[in-house]
Design a protein around this motif. Structure first.
Motif, short mmCIF file in Angstrom:
data_model
loop_
_atom_site.label_atom_id
_atom_site.label_comp_id
_atom_site.label_asym_id
_atom_site.label_seq_id
_atom_site.Cartn_x
_atom_site.Cartn_y
_atom_site.Cartn_z
N GLY A 1 -12.22 8.90 2.08
CA GLY A 1 -12.57 7.52 1.78
C GLY A 1 -11.77 6.88 0.67
N LYS A 2 -10.82 7.61 0.07
CA LYS A 2 -10.02 7.03 -1.01
C LYS A 2 -8.59 7.53 -0.94
CE LYS A 2 -9.89 6.34 -6.03
NZ LYS A 2 -10.51 6.67 -7.34
N ASN A 3 -7.64 6.60 -0.93
CA ASN A 3 -6.22 6.95 -0.90
C ASN A 3 -5.85 7.64 -2.22
OD1 ASN A 3 -3.46 7.11 -0.72
ND2 ASN A 3 -3.12 4.93 -0.38
N PRO A 4 -5.41 8.90 -2.15
CA PRO A 4 -5.12 9.64 -3.40
C PRO A 4 -3.75 9.36 -3.99
CG PRO A 4 -4.74 11.06 -1.52
CD PRO A 4 -5.22 9.74 -0.96
N TYR A 5 -2.90 8.63 -3.27
CA TYR A 5 -1.52 8.43 -3.72
C TYR A 5 -1.39 7.15 -4.54
CZ TYR A 5 -0.46 12.23 -0.55
OH TYR A 5 -0.43 13.46 0.07
N LYS A 6 -0.95 7.30 -5.76
CA LYS A 6 -0.74 6.17 -6.66
C LYS A 6 0.74 5.76 -6.64
CE LYS A 6 -5.01 6.51 -7.98
NZ LYS A 6 -6.01 5.53 -7.48
N GLN A 7 0.97 4.48 -6.77
CA GLN A 7 2.35 3.99 -6.82
C GLN A 7 3.09 4.64 -7.99
OE1 GLN A 7 3.48 -0.14 -8.22
NE2 GLN A 7 3.85 -0.40 -6.03
N TYR B 1 6.10 12.12 -1.57
CA TYR B 1 4.82 12.45 -2.24
C TYR B 1 4.49 13.93 -2.08
CZ TYR B 1 3.17 7.73 -3.44
OH TYR B 1 2.99 6.49 -4.01
N VAL B 2 4.67 14.44 -0.86
CA VAL B 2 4.35 15.86 -0.60
C VAL B 2 5.21 16.77 -1.46
CG1 VAL B 2 4.52 17.68 1.15
CG2 VAL B 2 3.50 15.47 1.74
N LEU B 3 6.50 16.44 -1.55
CA LEU B 3 7.40 17.29 -2.35
C LEU B 3 7.18 17.11 -3.85
CD1 LEU B 3 10.57 16.98 -0.12
CD2 LEU B 3 9.23 19.05 -0.54
N LYS B 4 6.78 15.93 -4.29
CA LYS B 4 6.43 15.74 -5.72
C LYS B 4 5.29 16.67 -6.09
CE LYS B 4 5.83 11.81 -7.80
NZ LYS B 4 6.67 12.01 -9.01
N ASN B 5 4.31 16.76 -5.20
CA ASN B 5 3.18 17.64 -5.47
C ASN B 5 3.56 19.12 -5.38
OD1 ASN B 5 1.26 15.64 -5.95
ND2 ASN B 5 0.79 15.40 -3.77
N SER B 6 4.75 19.38 -4.85
CA SER B 6 5.25 20.76 -4.78
C SER B 6 6.28 21.04 -5.86
CB SER B 6 5.86 21.01 -3.39
OG SER B 6 4.90 20.83 -2.38
N ASN C 1 6.10 2.97 -3.33
CA ASN C 1 4.89 3.24 -2.55
C ASN C 1 5.05 4.42 -1.61
OD1 ASN C 1 3.37 1.15 -3.67
ND2 ASN C 1 4.10 -0.35 -2.19
N LEU C 2 6.24 5.02 -1.63
CA LEU C 2 6.50 6.22 -0.83
C LEU C 2 6.75 7.44 -1.72
CD1 LEU C 2 8.77 4.83 2.05
CD2 LEU C 2 6.40 5.60 2.22
N GLY C 3 6.58 7.27 -3.04
CA GLY C 3 6.60 8.43 -3.93
C GLY C 3 7.91 8.79 -4.59
N PHE C 4 8.87 7.86 -4.63
CA PHE C 4 10.16 8.19 -5.25
C PHE C 4 10.13 7.95 -6.76
CE2 PHE C 4 11.51 7.74 -0.84
CZ PHE C 4 12.34 8.85 -0.72
N ASP C 5 10.78 8.85 -7.48
CA ASP C 5 10.87 8.73 -8.94
C ASP C 5 11.93 7.73 -9.35
OD1 ASP C 5 8.94 10.75 -9.46
OD2 ASP C 5 10.46 12.29 -9.10
N SER C 6 13.03 7.66 -8.59
CA SER C 6 14.10 6.72 -8.91
C SER C 6 14.79 6.25 -7.64
CB SER C 6 15.13 7.34 -9.87
OG SER C 6 16.05 8.13 -9.16
N PHE C 7 15.38 5.07 -7.74
CA PHE C 7 16.14 4.50 -6.63
C PHE C 7 17.44 3.94 -7.19
CE2 PHE C 7 16.55 0.56 -3.72
CZ PHE C 7 17.51 1.19 -2.94
N LYS D 1 0.83 -1.21 0.00
CA LYS D 1 0.00 0.00 0.00
C LYS D 1 0.86 1.25 0.00
CE LYS D 1 -3.95 2.18 2.23
NZ LYS D 1 -4.99 2.11 3.26
N THR D 2 0.40 2.28 -0.72
CA THR D 2 1.11 3.56 -0.72
C THR D 2 0.79 4.32 0.56
OG1 THR D 2 -0.73 4.66 -1.86
CG2 THR D 2 1.02 3.72 -3.24
N LEU D 3 1.67 5.24 0.91
CA LEU D 3 1.50 6.02 2.13
C LEU D 3 2.05 7.42 1.92
CD1 LEU D 3 0.81 6.17 5.19
CD2 LEU D 3 3.14 5.37 5.64
#
Length: 706
Positions: free
Chosen positions: A612-618, A376-381, A404-410, A369-371
């Motif tokens: 009611g819906k998780n907005p964060y997509k993998q 994620y917060v900084l991607k949206n910024s 699932n934590l919002g990273f573009d690359s690893f 599950k994403t969290l």
């Protein structure tokens, strides 16, 4: 007439399964008869519940004692073969408590007539668990939990990671032989006479109640704990049965008693954004600073250890940073191990103490599950988000979790070149300096970088390693001296990496904030009296910047670090947990319980936080920040070579999902070291593989780039 024949034929066919079954029963009876002729059933010494019940219970008590002694002896074998016996002397209450747990499970045999067989099964279960734990501790520092066998694939990976094929085959053979012995024992086991089930059930009930009552009482007295900051220490301090059961049963975040949509909204109204929690993408603001989280493996300040003295300050750069920039104690959820839980807190703002004892969210919920997180917060910024680790991508499942934590690359060690190793085989952190600067100076958007060090990792040699060390150590005994001397000289190299990196960032002119901290103290069996003010769950931190932030020294909890960095970057009140922390005082009586409720809702609940819906997509996270490319496949003589770009020592030529024998020649050339059908040349690919078991992390064909 034809229909009647067909009907009879079908009726005969339906009888066939019954005939097969009867034949099997007949064969079983013949085998059993021959077995009985050769090994006649003998009446055991104890067989009558009216005559032998008490003596049999005493036998169960003795068997429990011996089994637990075996479990702890094997678990502590690397420190000494008599350490299991020493536990009985040094920790008598804990030893007897864990004996009681095993004894309580053995009393279940009183409910069966074939008591010998049931006793064997229960003893096999405990013996197997203890043996597996002991074998694992010979190979690694973390003891055995159910997370190691979360699914069949993980179990097989565990085996192939720590044991050779021959050892696995021998183990499988032993299991088959053991299974056969169990079947034969079942056939030959004697049925007890005069079993009083009411009396037997009462004994079971009393023993289980005694074990449960002892658990509650010892937790209240502080002899046991429900929080495991270090699994290895916990298993040593509290015993294998208690810890294994606890980590198996208590998982996830418990559901708050008042959990509901209205309770979530009540908590949200305490934040600046209130119930308006829908994340929205904002225009990229290139004036915002880069944010780097630099998590240093086992990095501690040598002067905080009271049991040693150093000839030189091993970390002069860090010492100066603490004087010139915001710094202080960094409270972490781990001690000696548990890197992933510290970084989980930093990235998400959620305390690891909300979860079960010894639990790693990276090994459980975050794989599915994403969290919401800093990434994620900084991607949206408008930020580009990168993770980097100079060790295996599979370690703590980071190759799965980071998406699932919002990273573009690893970028893991498998995507790095020219890695220099420490004497104990860990990558030196300076390996990452060039890659960090490459990303920082070539990314148009502001960058968020999560950098995980590995150089300071244990274990630490008990003999001299460095002949001409930067600093020497004075200690009470030779073993302590050499372990600490090795450790502090590794931290000196890590400190040099920190100083070099900050110097390059300063020269680049890139506006940047860098949080530097140790993920936990080193695994040096540190005692409370030997470290700082006695709190083993703290390291030091510094927030460096080149944007003019004011100095504000204070203690910082790792789960508060993300909110602090966002505030320093001028991005306050973004993200639900971060907004809550920035809007409320930690002195509030509901400060932690509110956050626990929010965390439960986002991970295990109904996402009331987001309507009611998780907005964060993998994210479609790419492995490695550089493009790995295949330019062409060439044939020289009878051998094939692949020319391309950005190959590493973990690049393997592959075909149809299988790696082939490969020689790494350079970052632009790979050689195939086995014969293939010329018609299959176009199928050749390049895969990045794990260094331990050749697990494929990513693959490119000649028609694409990674």
């Amino acid at each position: 007439m034809i229909k009647k024949k067909l009907f009879k034929k079908n009726r005969k066919e339906k009888k066939n399964p019954g005939k097969i079954l009867s034949k099997l029963i007949s064969v079983k009876e013949k085998i059993q008869k021959k077995f009985r002729e050769k090994f006649p059933k003998k009446k055991p010494r104890f067989h009558d519940a009216n005559l032998h019940e008490k003596r049999y219970i005493l036998r169960l008590a003795a068997m429990s004692f011996l089994m637990y002694l075996y479990i702890e002896t094997f678990a502590r074998a690397t420190d000494g073969i008599f350490n299991g016996v020493m536990m009985l002397w040094k920790q008598p209450v804990v030893f007897l408590y864990n004996w009681l747990i095993i004894f309580a499970t053995l009393t279940l045999t009183l409910l069966f007539r074939k008591r010998g067989f049931v006793t064997l099964l229960i003893m096999i279960v405990w013996g197997t668990l203890g043996t597996v734990n002991g074998c694992i501790l010979i190979k690694r520092m973390t003891p055995f939990t159910l997370y190691d066998l979360q699914n069949l694939g993980d179990g097989l990976t565990l085996l192939t990671t720590y044991y050779s094929k021959l050892q696995i085959v021998l183990g499988a053979a032993a299991l088959i032989i053991g299974g056969a012995i169990i079947v034969l024992y079942y056939i030959s086991s004697y049925r007890w006479d005069n079993v009083n089930y009411k009396r037997s059930f009462a004994v079971v009930l009393i023993s289980v109640a005694a074990a449960m009552g002892s658990t509650v009482g010892l937790i209240r007295l502080g002899t046991l704990s429900t929080f495991f900051g270090n699994l290895n220490y916990a298993y040593t301090d509290y015993g294998f049965p208690y810890c294994f059961i606890n980590t198996s049963i208590n998982k996830g975040i418990s559901k708050p008693a008042d959990y509901s949509k209205s309770s979530i909204q009540k908590i949200l109204k305490k934040t600046k954004n209130g119930t308006d929690t829908t994340p929205t993408k904002k225009e990229t603001d290139n004036t915002k600073p880069n944010i780097i989280v630099l998590q240093m493996e086992s990095f501690a300040y040598a002067q905080d250890f009271h049991n040693i003295k150093v000839s030189n300050d091993p970390t002069p750069n860090f010492t100066k940073l603490m004087k010139d920039y915001t710094s202080g104690w960094f409270e972490v959820p781990a001690c000696g191990a548990g890197t992933a839980n510290t970084e989980f807190e930093v990235l998400t703002g959620i305390s690891a103490k909300f979860f079960g004892p010894g639990e790693y969210p990276y090994k459980g919920k975050l794989r599915e599950k994403t969290l919401e997180s800093m990434a994620y917060v900084l991607k949206n910024s408008g930020y580009s988000t990168y993770a980097m680790h100079d060790h295996r991508a599979l370690f703590y499942n980071r190759n799965e979790v980071y998406a699932n934590l919002g990273f573009d690359s690893f970028t893991s060690a498998e995507y790095m070149n020219n890695i220099e190793l420490t004497p104990t085989g860990w990558a030196q952190d300076k390996t990452m300096t060039g890659d960090i600067m490459d990303i920082l100076t070539n990314t148009k958007n502001p960058s968020f970088m999560h950098i995980i060090s590995v150089q300071g990792h244990g274990s630490y040699p008990t003999e001299q390693v460095f002949k001409d060390p930067y600093t020497t150590v004075t200690a009470d005994n030779e073993e302590t001296k050499w372990k600490y001397e090795y450790y502090v000289n590794e931290t000196h190299q890590m400190d040099t990496f920190i100083g070099d990196l900050l110097s390059k960032i300063r020269k680049s002119g890139e506006p940047t904030i860098v949080l530097i901290y140790g993920d936990h103290i080193p695994a040096l069996d540190v005692k409370s009296a030997d470290y700082a003010d006695g709190n083993l769950y703290q390291t030091r931190y510094v927030i460096w910047d080149n944007i003019g932030l004011s100095e504000n020294d204070r203690k910082l909890y790792s789960y508060q670090a993300g909110a602090q960095l966002l505030k320093d970057a001028g991005l306050s009140h973004r993200g639900v947990i971060f907004d809550y922390q920035q809007s409320n005082s930690q002195k509030s009586s509901s400060y932690l319980s509110d956050q626990k409720t929010l965390a439960y809702d986002m991970l295990y609940g109904k996402d009331y936080v987001f309507g009611g819906k998780n907005p964060y997509k993998q994210t479609k996270m790419r492995m490695g920040y550089k493009d790995i490319e295949i330019d062409k496949i060439v044939k020289i003589g009878d051998d094939y070579y692949i020319k391309g770009k950005n190959f590493t020592e973990r690049s393997k030529i592959s075909m149809d999902g299988e790696t082939l024998s490969t020689i790494y020649l350079s970052s632009t050339l790979l050689g195939l070291q086995e014969k293939i059908d010329p018609e299959d040349v176009d199928k050749l690919e390049v895969s990045q593989t794990d260094k331990k078991d050749d697990t494929i992390l990513s693959t490119i064909t000649s028609q694409e780039e990674l």
